[in-house]
Design a protein around this motif. Structure first.
Motif, PDB file in Angstrom:
ATOM      1  N   ARG A  19     -51.200  25.449 -16.054  1.00 36.65           N
ATOM      2  CA  ARG A  19     -50.351  26.573 -15.662  1.00 36.65           C
ATOM      3  C   ARG A  19     -51.231  27.797 -15.345  1.00 36.65           C
ATOM      4  N   LEU A  20     -52.105  27.621 -14.379  1.00 36.13           N
ATOM      5  CA  LEU A  20     -53.009  28.695 -13.984  1.00 36.13           C
ATOM      6  C   LEU A  20     -52.260  29.786 -13.228  1.00 36.13           C
ATOM      7  N   HIS A  21     -52.662  31.016 -13.447  1.00 34.44           N
ATOM      8  CA  HIS A  21     -52.121  32.114 -12.650  1.00 34.44           C
ATOM      9  C   HIS A  21     -52.524  31.888 -11.192  1.00 34.44           C
ATOM     10  N   PRO A  22     -51.632  32.159 -10.240  1.00 33.75           N
ATOM     11  CA  PRO A  22     -51.967  31.927  -8.828  1.00 33.75           C
ATOM     12  C   PRO A  22     -53.254  32.611  -8.365  1.00 33.75           C
ATOM     13  N   SER A  23     -53.609  33.733  -8.986  1.00 30.29           N
ATOM     14  CA  SER A  23     -54.820  34.443  -8.566  1.00 30.29           C
ATOM     15  C   SER A  23     -56.080  33.627  -8.804  1.00 30.29           C
ATOM     16  N   VAL A  24     -56.058  32.722  -9.785  1.00 29.40           N
ATOM     17  CA  VAL A  24     -57.241  31.911 -10.066  1.00 29.40           C
ATOM     18  C   VAL A  24     -57.055  30.442  -9.692  1.00 29.40           C
ATOM     19  N   ALA A  25     -55.840  30.007  -9.413  1.00 28.00           N
ATOM     20  CA  ALA A  25     -55.594  28.603  -9.087  1.00 28.00           C
ATOM     21  C   ALA A  25     -56.443  28.169  -7.893  1.00 28.00           C
ATOM     22  N   PRO A  26     -57.121  27.011  -7.985  1.00 27.52           N
ATOM     23  CA  PRO A  26     -57.968  26.550  -6.872  1.00 27.52           C
ATOM     24  C   PRO A  26     -57.197  26.386  -5.570  1.00 27.52           C
ATOM     25  N   VAL A  27     -55.981  25.851  -5.662  1.00 23.89           N
ATOM     26  CA  VAL A  27     -55.106  25.658  -4.504  1.00 23.89           C
ATOM     27  C   VAL A  27     -53.808  26.394  -4.786  1.00 23.89           C
ATOM     28  N   LYS A  28     -53.359  27.198  -3.823  1.00 26.69           N
ATOM     29  CA  LYS A  28     -52.122  27.968  -4.030  1.00 26.69           C
ATOM     30  C   LYS A  28     -50.886  27.167  -3.631  1.00 26.69           C
ATOM     31  N   VAL A  29     -51.009  26.382  -2.555  1.00 22.90           N
ATOM     32  CA  VAL A  29     -49.858  25.644  -2.015  1.00 22.90           C
ATOM     33  C   VAL A  29     -50.312  24.269  -1.553  1.00 22.90           C
ATOM     34  N   ALA A  30     -49.537  23.248  -1.880  1.00 19.04           N
ATOM     35  CA  ALA A  30     -49.756  21.900  -1.345  1.00 19.04           C
ATOM     36  C   ALA A  30     -48.650  21.587  -0.349  1.00 19.04           C
ATOM     37  N   ILE A  44     -36.164  26.402   1.793  1.00 24.00           N
ATOM     38  CA  ILE A  44     -36.514  27.651   2.458  1.00 24.00           C
ATOM     39  C   ILE A  44     -36.849  27.337   3.912  1.00 24.00           C
ATOM     40  N   PRO A  45     -36.637  28.282   4.818  1.00 24.36           N
ATOM     41  CA  PRO A  45     -36.912  28.019   6.234  1.00 24.36           C
ATOM     42  C   PRO A  45     -38.403  27.938   6.522  1.00 24.36           C
ATOM     43  N   VAL A  46     -38.762  27.082   7.472  1.00 27.13           N
ATOM     44  CA  VAL A  46     -40.161  26.997   7.921  1.00 27.13           C
ATOM     45  C   VAL A  46     -40.573  28.297   8.593  1.00 27.13           C
ATOM     46  N   GLU A  47     -39.667  28.896   9.338  1.00 27.80           N
ATOM     47  CA  GLU A  47     -39.990  30.164   9.988  1.00 27.80           C
ATOM     48  C   GLU A  47     -40.253  31.239   8.929  1.00 27.80           C
ATOM     49  N   GLY A  48     -41.393  31.856   9.036  1.00 30.76           N
ATOM     50  CA  GLY A  48     -41.763  32.896   8.084  1.00 30.76           C
ATOM     51  C   GLY A  48     -42.274  32.367   6.757  1.00 30.76           C
ATOM     52  N   ILE A  49     -42.617  31.075   6.689  1.00 27.61           N
ATOM     53  CA  ILE A  49     -42.996  30.473   5.416  1.00 27.61           C
ATOM     54  C   ILE A  49     -44.299  31.052   4.876  1.00 27.61           C
ATOM     55  N   ALA A  50     -45.235  31.415   5.759  1.00 28.99           N
ATOM     56  CA  ALA A  50     -46.513  31.967   5.291  1.00 28.99           C
ATOM     57  C   ALA A  50     -46.295  33.301   4.578  1.00 28.99           C
ATOM     58  N   ASP A  51     -45.446  34.167   5.160  1.00 26.21           N
ATOM     59  CA  ASP A  51     -45.145  35.452   4.519  1.00 26.21           C
ATOM     60  C   ASP A  51     -44.455  35.243   3.179  1.00 26.21           C
ATOM     61  N   GLU A  52     -43.497  34.308   3.163  1.00 25.73           N
ATOM     62  CA  GLU A  52     -42.749  34.047   1.938  1.00 25.73           C
ATOM     63  C   GLU A  52     -43.669  33.571   0.808  1.00 25.73           C
ATOM     64  N   LEU A  53     -44.527  32.592   1.113  1.00 27.93           N
ATOM     65  CA  LEU A  53     -45.393  32.044   0.071  1.00 27.93           C
ATOM     66  C   LEU A  53     -46.477  33.024  -0.347  1.00 27.93           C
ATOM     67  N   GLU A  54     -47.012  33.763   0.593  1.00 30.23           N
ATOM     68  CA  GLU A  54     -48.020  34.760   0.246  1.00 30.23           C
ATOM     69  C   GLU A  54     -47.435  35.796  -0.699  1.00 30.23           C
ATOM     70  N   GLY A  55     -46.186  36.190  -0.442  1.00 25.78           N
ATOM     71  CA  GLY A  55     -45.515  37.136  -1.333  1.00 25.78           C
ATOM     72  C   GLY A  55     -45.312  36.577  -2.719  1.00 25.78           C
ATOM     73  N   ARG A  56     -44.917  35.300  -2.805  1.00 28.49           N
ATOM     74  CA  ARG A  56     -44.687  34.681  -4.116  1.00 28.49           C
ATOM     75  C   ARG A  56     -45.993  34.545  -4.895  1.00 28.49           C
TER      76      ARG A  56
END
Length: 447
Positions: free
Chosen positions: A343-354, A430-442
């Motif tokens: 349960r790594l914090h996203p700031s240190v997780a090696p991979v943010k999204v699969a 969640i929609p594919v459109e705008g997915i990068a913004d959505e995930l970066e925010g999360r």
């Protein structure tokens, strides 16, 4: 829950290729380790966050990368050549193993035994009288070994900063209070390296020397003790597993008027994560004397010169990685099966999204690759289509990936994907459109 034993973390690191023994095909060397792909990414994230805290978010610290091999007089002036040693004892019984006497005595005290009558912990044999064992690795410069060619691999990164203090003053446009920070390799010929990457022969230090007017030393010492403790909680380490422990008077180095350790509860045992020391002006005084150079700072307004006092926060990069792994390790149950998760914090997780296609056909891989190529421009992203979806989720859980995006038939119909959360296991469309913004925010805002 954090890892109950260090063995659990070690096994996970080996299984998923985060960290594993070096030179393993030749039997390895005691406590030398290699970092695999995910371990490198994790370690890089930690060092980047340290640089951010020291340099990007402040205007009173500058960066340095000093040489590993310094002039031999450096270690005379610092005291390492004469006094940087551990008490070495050897078993007189069957095993002939060597140990640090102080470590054996600490372990005996913890068991309620007399530390003055310790025996060999391997075979029970008697031990020799202790002798001083210098921890520095020695080597030579040039093709032949001769007088004047002996040098040492640095046992700490601090001395390079002290040697460059006056040079840095000449171009950095700073004046006390200000700091010089660096991350670099150090080398110590440990008698009994142990506890995975907690104590190794070569290690990376994240070290900063903060030069202050003498009358401000105590307030800056207190400031940096708290600041460094807070940094670890920002990495996601639970506050109940951290503490600040001031050294007792008998623990202090002769030059220190105050030292505190940031300690982490590694698998049930409190151990040092980082030390913060008020070093006074010892180091600059020593190097002034041995080099014959005046290392005083001269105040341009008053014209008065003085040797600044130094506050030193010194952290181990490997120890920080180990603390994060221990704190993030968890086991739970899903559908009657045990799940291991970091349960790594996203700031240190090696991979943010699969990004995972549900099937390896029907256009799923093509659409998943398209999403993956967009996301990886913004964050560390991994594409995986091997094995069933459940096994791929488990693999990402074990390397600490906070989010997984799954492409399925519905994606091709309405342009949405399934977003899975590592910790809550919730899945939402969640929609594919705008997915990068959505995930970066999360990723950025996740607490």
């Amino acid at each position: 829950m954090p890892a109950a034993t260090l063995d659990e973390v070690v096994a996970l690191c080996k299984r998923r290729g985060l960290i594993f023994p070096a030179s393993e095909i030749y039997g390895g060397i005691a406590n030398t380790y290699d970092y695999g792909h995910y371990g490198v990414l994790l370690k890089r994230n930690v060092s980047d966050l340290w640089w951010k805290a020291m340099i990007q978010e402040r205007d009173d610290i500058v960066a340095l990368d000093s040489a590993i091999i310094q002039h031999p007089r450096t270690w005379e002036a610092s005291g390492h050549l004469a006094g940087f040693s551990d008490p070495l004892v050897q078993c007189l019984g069957k095993c002939k193993r060597r140990f640090r006497l102080d470590t054996l005595q600490e372990e005996a005290e913890a068991r309620g035994e007399d530390p003055e009558t310790v025996k060999c912990p391997v075979c029970g044999g008697d031990l020799t009288e202790p002798r001083a064992f210098n921890l520095m690795f020695q080597t030579t410069i040039g093709p032949v070994q001769e007088d004047g060619s002996t040098v040492f691999l640095r046992p700490e990164t601090a001395q390079g900063i002290f040697l460059d203090f006056k040079t840095t003053l000449s171009f950095a446009r700073k004046k006390p209070p200000f700091g010089i920070a660096q991350i670099g390799k150090s080398f110590r010929n440990e008698i009994t390296p142990a506890n995975f990457i907690f104590r190794t022969l070569e290690f990376e230090q994240m070290e900063m020397e903060f030069f202050v007017p003498p009358d401000e030393a105590q307030q800056w010492y207190e400031y940096w003790c708290q600041e460094r403790l807070n940094w670890y909680t920002r990495l996601g380490i639970r506050s109940e597993n951290l503490r600040l422990r001031p050294h007792d008077p008998e623990e202090l180095s002769h030059y220190s008027s105050g030292t505190s350790d940031v300690e982490y509860l590694y698998a049930g045992t409190w151990r040092e994560l980082e030390g913060v020391a008020n070093r006074g002006n010892f180091d600059l005084t020593q190097h002034s004397e041995y080099s014959g150079k005046n290392l005083e700072y001269k105040d341009p307004q008053t014209g008065e010169g003085y040797l600044p006092h130094v506050i030193e926060p010194a952290a181990g990069l490997g120890r920080t990685v180990l603390a994060l792994l221990c704190d993030a390790y968890d086991e739970d149950e899903i559908g009657g099966e045990k799940r291991t998760v970091l349960r790594l914090h996203p700031s240190v997780a090696p991979v943010k999204v699969a990004v995972l296609p549900l099937l390896r056909k029907d256009g799923h891989p093509e659409k998943a690759r398209e999403i993956y190529l967009e996301l990886r421009k913004r964050m560390s992203t991994e594409y995986d289509e091997g094995g069933n979806i459940g096994k791929r989720y488990r693999r990402q859980d074990e390397i600490g990936t906070p989010y997984a995006v799954t492409v399925d038939h519905q994606t091709l119909e309405d342009g949405t994907v399934t977003l899975r959360d590592r910790d809550s296991l919730t899945q939402e469309r969640i929609p594919v459109e705008g997915i990068a913004d959505e995930l970066e925010g999360r990723v950025t805002n996740r607490t």
